[in-house]
Write a protein that holds these residues in place. Structure first.
Motif, short mmCIF file in Angstrom:
data_model
loop_
_atom_site.label_atom_id
_atom_site.label_comp_id
_atom_site.label_asym_id
_atom_site.label_seq_id
_atom_site.Cartn_x
_atom_site.Cartn_y
_atom_site.Cartn_z
N GLU A 1 30.65 39.09 49.07
CA GLU A 1 30.95 38.92 47.65
C GLU A 1 32.46 39.01 47.39
N HIS A 2 33.13 39.95 48.07
CA HIS A 2 34.58 40.11 47.91
C HIS A 2 35.31 38.81 48.24
N PHE A 3 34.97 38.22 49.37
CA PHE A 3 35.68 37.02 49.81
C PHE A 3 35.13 35.74 49.19
N ALA A 4 34.08 35.87 48.38
CA ALA A 4 33.57 34.74 47.59
C ALA A 4 34.18 34.75 46.19
N GLY A 5 35.07 35.71 45.93
CA GLY A 5 35.76 35.74 44.66
C GLY A 5 35.36 36.86 43.73
N LYS A 6 34.34 37.65 44.08
CA LYS A 6 33.94 38.80 43.26
C LYS A 6 34.67 40.01 43.82
N GLY B 1 40.86 35.79 53.43
CA GLY B 1 39.49 35.62 53.90
C GLY B 1 38.72 34.77 52.92
N MET B 2 37.69 34.09 53.43
CA MET B 2 36.86 33.23 52.62
C MET B 2 35.42 33.29 53.14
N THR B 3 34.48 33.58 52.26
CA THR B 3 33.07 33.57 52.65
C THR B 3 32.63 32.14 52.92
N ALA B 4 31.91 31.96 54.03
CA ALA B 4 31.42 30.63 54.39
C ALA B 4 30.08 30.75 55.11
#
Length: 162
Positions: A90-95, A38-41
């Protein structure tokens, strides 16, 4: 500060200016058959009603970019986060937080996120190189939604409607 390119803005000026545009927060999801990602976008937009097309912009350095570029990866999901899902953004943004807090479920083998305001299942329709990103057009094959409030992003911060 980065030097201004001829006839353009610096990346920081551009980011600060576009931060004044309020947007919803999405998580793009996909799988190669063995691993789900997953990736936040927030660079997500509706393109066409007929046919049903959406667009998501993915940085060429992102793990998601490499996954979507794989020939065997033909579908991706778009999950519009609810106001209670900041932790997933935040999880999928790398935190990274605890993986067990990610409410994964599958629709015909594609990983999606439970509790989202909307989920779309998209067939990769076209990839367009655009500077340091690739624009992925998706043909929407399935969608579901709720009437919950979305998570909103404005000036570098999360907000709720109301």
């Amino acid at each position: 500060m980065t030097a201004t390119p001829p006839g353009g803005l610096t990346p920081d000026e551009f980011r600060q200016t576009l931060g004044r545009f309020a947007s919803g927060v999405t998580v793009i999801t996909a799988t190669d058959g063995t691993q789900r990602r997953g990736m936040t976008a927030n660079a997500f937009v509706s393109v066409s009603l007929t046919p049903p097309l959406i667009l998501v912009s993915v940085d060429v350095r992102a793990h998601m970019h490499a996954l979507l570029a794989e020939e065997n990866v033909t579908h991706f999901g778009v999950n519009v986060l609810s106001s209670t899902q900041r932790h997933l953004s935040e999880h999928f943004a790398g935190k990274l937080g605890p993986e067990e807090q990610v409410p994964w479920f599958e629709h015909e083998g594609l990983p999606l996120l439970g509790g989202a305001v909307a989920q779309l299942v998209c067939r990769r329709h076209q990839a367009i190189a655009a500077g340091d990103h690739t624009l992925y057009l998706g043909f929407v094959e399935y969608a579901r939604y709720t009437d919950d409030d979305p998570l909103v992003y404005f000036r570098g911060q999360y907000h709720e409607l109301g």
